[in-house]
Design a protein around this motif. Sequence first.
Motif, PDB file in Angstrom:
ATOM      1  N   SER A   1      17.408 -16.893   9.758  1.00  0.00           N
ATOM      2  CA  SER A   1      16.844 -16.519  11.059  1.00  0.00           C
ATOM      3  C   SER A   1      15.804 -15.418  10.855  1.00  0.00           C
ATOM      4  N   ARG A   2      15.019 -15.179  11.912  1.00  0.00           N
ATOM      5  CA  ARG A   2      13.981 -14.151  11.831  1.00  0.00           C
ATOM      6  C   ARG A   2      14.589 -12.789  11.516  1.00  0.00           C
ATOM      7  N   GLN A   3      15.662 -12.450  12.240  1.00  0.00           N
ATOM      8  CA  GLN A   3      16.364 -11.205  11.951  1.00  0.00           C
ATOM      9  C   GLN A   3      17.461 -11.478  10.931  1.00  0.00           C
ATOM     10  N   LEU A   4      17.851 -10.446  10.197  1.00  0.00           N
ATOM     11  CA  LEU A   4      18.927 -10.614   9.231  1.00  0.00           C
ATOM     12  C   LEU A   4      20.225 -10.931   9.962  1.00  0.00           C
ATOM     13  N   ALA A   5      20.939 -11.920   9.480  1.00  0.00           N
ATOM     14  CA  ALA A   5      22.179 -12.343  10.125  1.00  0.00           C
ATOM     15  C   ALA A   5      23.309 -11.363   9.825  1.00  0.00           C
ATOM     16  N   ARG A   6      24.247 -11.270  10.773  1.00  0.00           N
ATOM     17  CA  ARG A   6      25.441 -10.459  10.594  1.00  0.00           C
ATOM     18  C   ARG A   6      26.657 -11.367  10.724  1.00  0.00           C
ATOM     19  N   ILE A   7      27.619 -11.142   9.854  1.00  0.00           N
ATOM     20  CA  ILE A   7      28.817 -11.975   9.827  1.00  0.00           C
ATOM     21  C   ILE A   7      30.065 -11.100   9.756  1.00  0.00           C
ATOM     22  N   VAL A   8      31.172 -11.670  10.196  1.00  0.00           N
ATOM     23  CA  VAL A   8      32.491 -11.119   9.888  1.00  0.00           C
ATOM     24  C   VAL A   8      33.053 -12.002   8.787  1.00  0.00           C
TER      25      VAL A   8
ATOM     26  N   VAL B   1      32.367  -6.556   7.657  1.00  0.00           N
ATOM     27  CA  VAL B   1      31.233  -6.975   8.469  1.00  0.00           C
ATOM     28  C   VAL B   1      30.050  -6.947   7.518  1.00  0.00           C
ATOM     29  N   GLY B   2      29.348  -8.055   7.412  1.00  0.00           N
ATOM     30  CA  GLY B   2      28.272  -8.133   6.444  1.00  0.00           C
ATOM     31  C   GLY B   2      26.917  -8.387   7.078  1.00  0.00           C
ATOM     32  N   THR B   3      25.893  -7.737   6.542  1.00  0.00           N
ATOM     33  CA  THR B   3      24.517  -8.041   6.906  1.00  0.00           C
ATOM     34  C   THR B   3      23.903  -8.785   5.732  1.00  0.00           C
ATOM     35  N   VAL B   4      23.550 -10.038   5.951  1.00  0.00           N
ATOM     36  CA  VAL B   4      23.051 -10.894   4.859  1.00  0.00           C
ATOM     37  C   VAL B   4      21.555 -10.625   4.682  1.00  0.00           C
ATOM     38  N   HIS B   5      21.186  -9.981   3.575  1.00  0.00           N
ATOM     39  CA  HIS B   5      19.777  -9.654   3.369  1.00  0.00           C
ATOM     40  C   HIS B   5      19.077 -10.571   2.367  1.00  0.00           C
ATOM     41  N   ALA B   6      19.831 -11.446   1.693  1.00  0.00           N
ATOM     42  CA  ALA B   6      19.196 -12.416   0.794  1.00  0.00           C
ATOM     43  C   ALA B   6      18.468 -13.468   1.620  1.00  0.00           C
ATOM     44  N   ARG B   7      17.309 -13.896   1.121  1.00  0.00           N
ATOM     45  CA  ARG B   7      16.503 -14.887   1.839  1.00  0.00           C
ATOM     46  C   ARG B   7      16.379 -16.213   1.095  1.00  0.00           C
ATOM     47  N   LYS B   8      16.718 -16.227  -0.193  1.00  0.00           N
ATOM     48  CA  LYS B   8      16.642 -17.470  -0.950  1.00  0.00           C
ATOM     49  C   LYS B   8      17.555 -17.406  -2.161  1.00  0.00           C
ATOM     50  N   ILE B   9      17.817 -18.565  -2.731  1.00  0.00           N
ATOM     51  CA  ILE B   9      18.626 -18.672  -3.934  1.00  0.00           C
ATOM     52  C   ILE B   9      17.680 -18.654  -5.133  1.00  0.00           C
TER      53      ILE B   9
ATOM     54  N   SER C   1      25.605 -12.782  14.619  1.00  0.00           N
ATOM     55  CA  SER C   1      24.234 -12.880  15.124  1.00  0.00           C
ATOM     56  C   SER C   1      23.342 -13.470  14.043  1.00  0.00           C
ATOM     57  N   GLY C   2      22.226 -14.070  14.491  1.00  0.00           N
ATOM     58  CA  GLY C   2      21.321 -14.700  13.544  1.00  0.00           C
ATOM     59  C   GLY C   2      21.846 -16.035  13.045  1.00  0.00           C
TER      60      GLY C   2
ATOM     61  N   LEU D   1      24.321  -7.291  -3.876  1.00  0.00           N
ATOM     62  CA  LEU D   1      23.118  -8.003  -4.291  1.00  0.00           C
ATOM     63  C   LEU D   1      22.504  -8.831  -3.172  1.00  0.00           C
ATOM     64  N   SER D   2      23.333  -9.442  -2.332  1.00  0.00           N
ATOM     65  CA  SER D   2      22.801 -10.293  -1.267  1.00  0.00           C
ATOM     66  C   SER D   2      23.318  -9.933   0.119  1.00  0.00           C
ATOM     67  N   ILE D   3      24.365  -9.114   0.167  1.00  0.00           N
ATOM     68  CA  ILE D   3      24.977  -8.730   1.442  1.00  0.00           C
ATOM     69  C   ILE D   3      25.258  -7.228   1.435  1.00  0.00           C
ATOM     70  N   ALA D   4      24.968  -6.570   2.548  1.00  0.00           N
ATOM     71  CA  ALA D   4      25.409  -5.188   2.736  1.00  0.00           C
ATOM     72  C   ALA D   4      26.784  -5.259   3.390  1.00  0.00           C
ATOM     73  N   TYR D   5      27.823  -4.864   2.665  1.00  0.00           N
ATOM     74  CA  TYR D   5      29.197  -4.997   3.125  1.00  0.00           C
ATOM     75  C   TYR D   5      29.635  -3.736   3.859  1.00  0.00           C
ATOM     76  N   GLU D   6      30.163  -3.888   5.061  1.00  0.00           N
ATOM     77  CA  GLU D   6      30.855  -2.785   5.719  1.00  0.00           C
ATOM     78  C   GLU D   6      32.346  -3.080   5.595  1.00  0.00           C
ATOM     79  N   PHE D   7      33.013  -2.390   4.685  1.00  0.00           N
ATOM     80  CA  PHE D   7      34.426  -2.635   4.426  1.00  0.00           C
ATOM     81  C   PHE D   7      35.281  -2.007   5.527  1.00  0.00           C
ATOM     82  N   LEU D   8      36.250  -2.782   6.021  1.00  0.00           N
ATOM     83  CA  LEU D   8      37.111  -2.354   7.117  1.00  0.00           C
ATOM     84  C   LEU D   8      38.529  -2.142   6.614  1.00  0.00           C
TER      85      LEU D   8
END
Length: 258
Positions: free
Chosen positions: A193-200, A131-139, A158-159, A111-118
């Motif tokens: 951030s301007r670009q979608l953030a990526r997290i571990v 590794v997640g790409t956070v695509h949600a922009r607001k609550i 990043s982001g 719903l809010s993160i694209a999960y890359e499961f490792l």
Amino acid sequence: MNPHTGTKTGTKPRDEPPTLDRATFGNRLRAARKRFGWTLAQLAERSGVSITTISRAERGQLALGYENFTALGRALDMDMNAMFAGAGVKPAQLDGPVVTRAGKGVVYKGLSIAYEFLGTTAAGKQMSPIVGTVHARKIHGPEDFVRHGGEEFAYVLSGEIEVHFDNGEVVRMAKGDSLYFDSRLGHAYISVSRQLARIVGMTIGESGHMQSAREGEGRAMPAPVAHKSERSVASALPVKASRGQSKSARKAAATRGA
């Protein structure tokens, strides 16, 4: 230059990470439920996830958030890696190092993160790295807050992100920042951030020591699963309430003994 692929002649297009689409996930979820011989209502009762949500997920009409698919995994008594392993790949016990090559995790867009499961081929592991790409922009509301047993770690690749907690606290994080917290506290990630953030990210289930500590507070039975609208208020109550109950119970017992 190949006009159709956008790549130079003689080069290969960049490999895309394997993606678990909603329909495939839904089929695997339905198969897992039917192995128990359970109806949608029975799985809903055991997991705390609504019948409508489970039904739509099984039909590939809904992406589940982390809270819901971990709740379903616990109810089905299964390692959720079985859901996210590649087609034809059966997870095996962790009896040696498990390597996930760059870009070869299994991606599931929640719903809010694209999960890359490792490490999806390791069954029964204690940690769930992504590794997640956070695509949600607001609550949007209380329903955006996730909560689950155990602890959680996030490191920003990043982001920039904000992590909102349902007690009102907000933590802003930039590249290189990290956060560790009790994941029973409702939380939600958004990109700022301007670009979608990526997290571990990494979660670990509640250990036996954690369970024993909480059970030692005097809870005679597990608290009922609250509806999402109730959880933001109720999530902080069980430990305090159980402490009060255990003291009252001891006083009552002492009085009867006297």
